[in-house]
Design an enzyme around this catalytic site. Structure first.
Site, PDB file in Angstrom:
ATOM      1  N   ARG A 123       0.877  -1.200  -0.191  1.00  0.00           N
ATOM      2  CA  ARG A 123       0.098  -0.181  -0.025  1.00  0.00           C
ATOM      3  C   ARG A 123       0.872   1.271   0.042  1.00  0.00           C
ATOM      4  O   ARG A 123       1.936   1.185   0.699  1.00  0.00           O
ATOM      5  CB  ARG A 123      -0.668  -0.014   1.287  1.00  0.00           C
ATOM      6  CG  ARG A 123      -1.854  -0.831   1.396  1.00  0.00           C
ATOM      7  CD  ARG A 123      -3.202  -0.810   0.328  1.00  0.00           C
ATOM      8  NE  ARG A 123      -4.042  -1.700   0.394  1.00  0.00           N
ATOM      9  CZ  ARG A 123      -4.351  -2.524  -0.370  1.00  0.00           C
ATOM     10  NH1 ARG A 123      -3.435  -2.972  -1.368  1.00  0.00           N
ATOM     11  NH2 ARG A 123      -5.338  -3.564  -0.354  1.00  0.00           N
TER      12      ARG A 123
ATOM     13  N   GLU B 111      -3.819   7.595  -4.837  1.00  0.00           N
ATOM     14  CA  GLU B 111      -4.036   6.924  -6.032  1.00  0.00           C
ATOM     15  C   GLU B 111      -5.482   7.407  -6.690  1.00  0.00           C
ATOM     16  O   GLU B 111      -6.149   7.987  -5.811  1.00  0.00           O
ATOM     17  CB  GLU B 111      -4.142   5.484  -5.679  1.00  0.00           C
ATOM     18  CG  GLU B 111      -2.930   4.965  -5.592  1.00  0.00           C
ATOM     19  CD  GLU B 111      -2.786   3.303  -5.199  1.00  0.00           C
ATOM     20  OE1 GLU B 111      -3.909   2.663  -5.532  1.00  0.00           O
ATOM     21  OE2 GLU B 111      -1.884   2.643  -4.946  1.00  0.00           O
TER      22      GLU B 111
ATOM     23  N   HIS C 212      -1.231   0.181  -9.701  1.00  0.00           N
ATOM     24  CA  HIS C 212      -2.015  -0.690  -8.872  1.00  0.00           C
ATOM     25  C   HIS C 212      -2.377  -1.695  -9.554  1.00  0.00           C
ATOM     26  O   HIS C 212      -3.631  -2.130  -9.347  1.00  0.00           O
ATOM     27  CB  HIS C 212      -3.035   0.107  -7.949  1.00  0.00           C
ATOM     28  CG  HIS C 212      -3.257  -0.565  -6.619  1.00  0.00           C
ATOM     29  ND1 HIS C 212      -3.551   0.030  -5.424  1.00  0.00           N
ATOM     30  CD2 HIS C 212      -3.149  -1.977  -6.271  1.00  0.00           C
ATOM     31  CE1 HIS C 212      -3.762  -0.868  -4.577  1.00  0.00           C
ATOM     32  NE2 HIS C 212      -3.546  -1.956  -4.961  1.00  0.00           N
TER      33      HIS C 212
HETATM   34  O1  A2R Z   1       4.564  -8.736  11.822  1.00  0.00           O
HETATM   35  P1  A2R Z   1       3.975 -10.091  11.698  1.00  0.00           P
HETATM   36  O2  A2R Z   1       4.731 -11.146  12.313  1.00  0.00           O
HETATM   37  O3  A2R Z   1       2.453  -9.916  11.854  1.00  0.00           O
HETATM   38  O4  A2R Z   1       4.246 -10.380  10.059  1.00  0.00           O
HETATM   39  C1  A2R Z   1       3.177  -9.760   8.956  1.00  0.00           C
HETATM   40  C2  A2R Z   1       3.833  -8.618   8.442  1.00  0.00           C
HETATM   41  N1  A2R Z   1       3.424  -7.295   9.111  1.00  0.00           N
HETATM   42  C3  A2R Z   1       4.302  -6.587   9.574  1.00  0.00           C
HETATM   43  N2  A2R Z   1       5.602  -6.558   9.473  1.00  0.00           N
HETATM   44  C4  A2R Z   1       6.473  -5.533  10.202  1.00  0.00           C
HETATM   45  N3  A2R Z   1       5.766  -4.445  10.632  1.00  0.00           N
HETATM   46  C5  A2R Z   1       4.535  -4.475  11.045  1.00  0.00           C
HETATM   47  N4  A2R Z   1       4.191  -3.450  11.498  1.00  0.00           N
HETATM   48  C6  A2R Z   1       3.960  -5.585  10.270  1.00  0.00           C
HETATM   49  N5  A2R Z   1       2.553  -5.839  10.130  1.00  0.00           N
HETATM   50  C7  A2R Z   1       2.505  -7.074   9.408  1.00  0.00           C
HETATM   51  O5  A2R Z   1       3.262  -8.373   7.064  1.00  0.00           O
HETATM   52  C8  A2R Z   1       3.399 -10.862   7.830  1.00  0.00           C
HETATM   53  O6  A2R Z   1       4.419 -11.124   7.591  1.00  0.00           O
HETATM   54  C9  A2R Z   1       2.887  -9.901   6.679  1.00  0.00           C
HETATM   55  C10 A2R Z   1       1.501  -9.905   6.137  1.00  0.00           C
HETATM   56  O7  A2R Z   1       1.087 -11.195   5.624  1.00  0.00           O
HETATM   57  P2  A2R Z   1      -0.454 -11.505   5.314  1.00  0.00           P
HETATM   58  O8  A2R Z   1      -1.371 -11.246   6.422  1.00  0.00           O
HETATM   59  O9  A2R Z   1      -0.417 -13.081   5.041  1.00  0.00           O
HETATM   60  O10 A2R Z   1      -0.699 -10.735   4.227  1.00  0.00           O
HETATM   61  P3  A2R Z   1      -0.575 -11.003   2.642  1.00  0.00           P
HETATM   62  O11 A2R Z   1      -1.418 -11.735   2.275  1.00  0.00           O
HETATM   63  O12 A2R Z   1       0.933 -11.396   2.263  1.00  0.00           O
HETATM   64  O13 A2R Z   1      -0.712  -9.704   2.106  1.00  0.00           O
HETATM   65  C11 A2R Z   1      -0.012  -8.339   2.579  1.00  0.00           C
HETATM   66  C12 A2R Z   1      -0.406  -7.133   1.885  1.00  0.00           C
HETATM   67  C13 A2R Z   1      -2.105  -7.022   1.876  1.00  0.00           C
HETATM   68  O14 A2R Z   1      -2.537  -6.534   2.985  1.00  0.00           O
HETATM   69  C14 A2R Z   1      -2.136  -5.769   0.725  1.00  0.00           C
HETATM   70  O15 A2R Z   1      -2.166  -4.584   1.429  1.00  0.00           O
HETATM   71  C15 A2R Z   1      -1.059  -6.022  -0.189  1.00  0.00           C
HETATM   72  O16 A2R Z   1      -0.113  -6.925   0.500  1.00  0.00           O
HETATM   73  O17 A2R Z   1      -1.501  -6.356  -1.274  1.00  0.00           O
END
Ligand code: A2R
Length: 315
Positions: A233, A262, A280
């Site tokens: 994002r 965007e 995007h």
């Molecule tokens: O931090 P963790 O252990 O919850 O790992 C998640 C990481 N993550 C972060 N890393 C560092 N600092 C943060 N504040 C933080 N918040 C989240 O992002 C995890 O490794 C990753 C998210 O993985 P998923 O929930 O499986 O999301 P996905 O399907 O990979 O999609 C990611 C994003 C979507 O939300 C859209 O915004 C975009 O990609 O298309």
């Protein structure tokens, strides 16, 4: 009895699928008016919202729909939906994870390679006749053997890392918690990760907890030979700091599919031949958009038939 659904800004393919399937499912589709709300005589009957990932579903809209049961977001990211407020009203929120992993990972890799090899600039060079008039263009950077860092190692991050594995000299990642079964090196601090890698790929969710995570300090650590790729994002990156770093040569290059405002991209980025820009489109293939629309519709069907959602957003 008709089942009334509010449709907000869906991409054309999903909109068409929903329009085609609505009659057989007994669904009546409605669109919001200029104030973002459905007509008052309809609002009380709306039980489902089908919204693009770029649509804002806030407390004002949720409160205007007293019979609402489900908000089905057509995206993996749901940062523009007020999930906490929906939950407080007993409304289920769903999204479309997993089906877009491969496409988003492909685009991340494409952007990294295209930025390092200056692909659009090379293409423009040939088209402008400069190859013939000026000879070979300046050299670009080798993509294989470099150190790649991932900010985020979830569903999509892993798909990116797997694609990078045969190419990269090293892969490291930063998340808040190390991923137990991941073979790659976890770096607990994002600035440290940026300082250690040649290419930093951003693939975390948007929203308050990640806003501005890629700060001026992170970009400075990435440095004048470093490349930033963002397929997450726009708000995750401090875009003003990015523009300043790129235009002053303190950052080597950027490949960006997402932007802070965007569909607008800053002129400084448009004018820079050290960045590669896409509108995007990480999930924008026919196959993936069909799968996303089908999953969104399956979530609506399940919840509106009294069954559990197929892919609810996590707690
Ligand atoms: O931090 P963790 O252990 O919850 O790992 C998640 C990481 N993550 C972060 N890393 C560092 N600092 C943060 N504040 C933080 N918040 C989240 O992002 C995890 O490794 C990753 C998210 O993985 P998923 O929930 O499986 O999301 P996905 O399907 O990979 O999609 C990611 C994003 C979507 O939300 C859209 O915004 C975009 O990609 O298309």
């Amino acid at each position: 009895m008709s089942i009334d659904i509010l449709v907000i800004c869906l991409p054309a393919l999903a909109d068409d699928m929903l329009n085609r399937q609505a009659p057989e499912r007994g669904w009546t589709l409605h669109r919001p008016g200029p104030d973002g709300l459905p007509a008052p005589e309809v609002a009380g009957r709306i039980v489902g919202v089908a919204a693009s990932g770029a649509a804002t579903v806030d407390a004002r809209l949720i409160d205007a729909l007293p019979a609402l049961k489900i908000i089905a977001v057509h995206a993996v990211g749901y940062d523009l939906t007020d999930v906490a407020h929906a939950r407080s009203r007993g409304v289920i929120v769903t999204h479309t994870p997993d089906v877009l992993n491969d496409d988003v990972a492909d685009l991340a890799l494409l952007l990294a390679l295209a930025t390092l090899r200056r692909l659009p600039a090379m293409d423009a060079y040939v088209r402008a006749g400069r190859w013939a008039s000026e000879g070979p263009p300046p050299l670009s950077r080798r993509a294989s053997g470099l150190k790649y860092g991932l900010l985020g190692l979830g569903r999509i991050g892993r798909a990116i890392a797997e694609r990078l594995a045969p190419l990269a000299g090293e892969i490291a990642y930063h998340t808040r918690r190390p991923v137990a079964d991941a073979p790659w090196r976890h770096v607990p601090n994002l600035v440290d990760l940026a300082a250690q890698v040649d290419v930093l790929i951003v693939i975390v969710p948007g929203g308050a907890s990640t806003r501005g995570l890629v700060s001026a300090e992170v970009l400075a650590a990435l440095g004048p030979n470093g490349v930033l790729i963002n397929v997450a994002r726009g708000e995750v990156v401090d875009q003003d700091a990015l523009v300043a770093a790129l235009t002053s040569g303190r950052l080597g290059g950027a490949g960006l599919d997402v932007f802070a405002d965007e569909p607008n991209a800053p002129h400084a980025l448009i004018d820079s031949d050290r960045c590669v820009l896409t509108p995007h489109v990480a999930s924008a293939t026919v196959e993936t958009r069909q799968a996303m629309a089908a999953l969104m519709i399956a979530n609506l069907e399940a919840v509106l038939s009294g069954r559990p959602p197929v892919s609810p957003v996590p707690d």
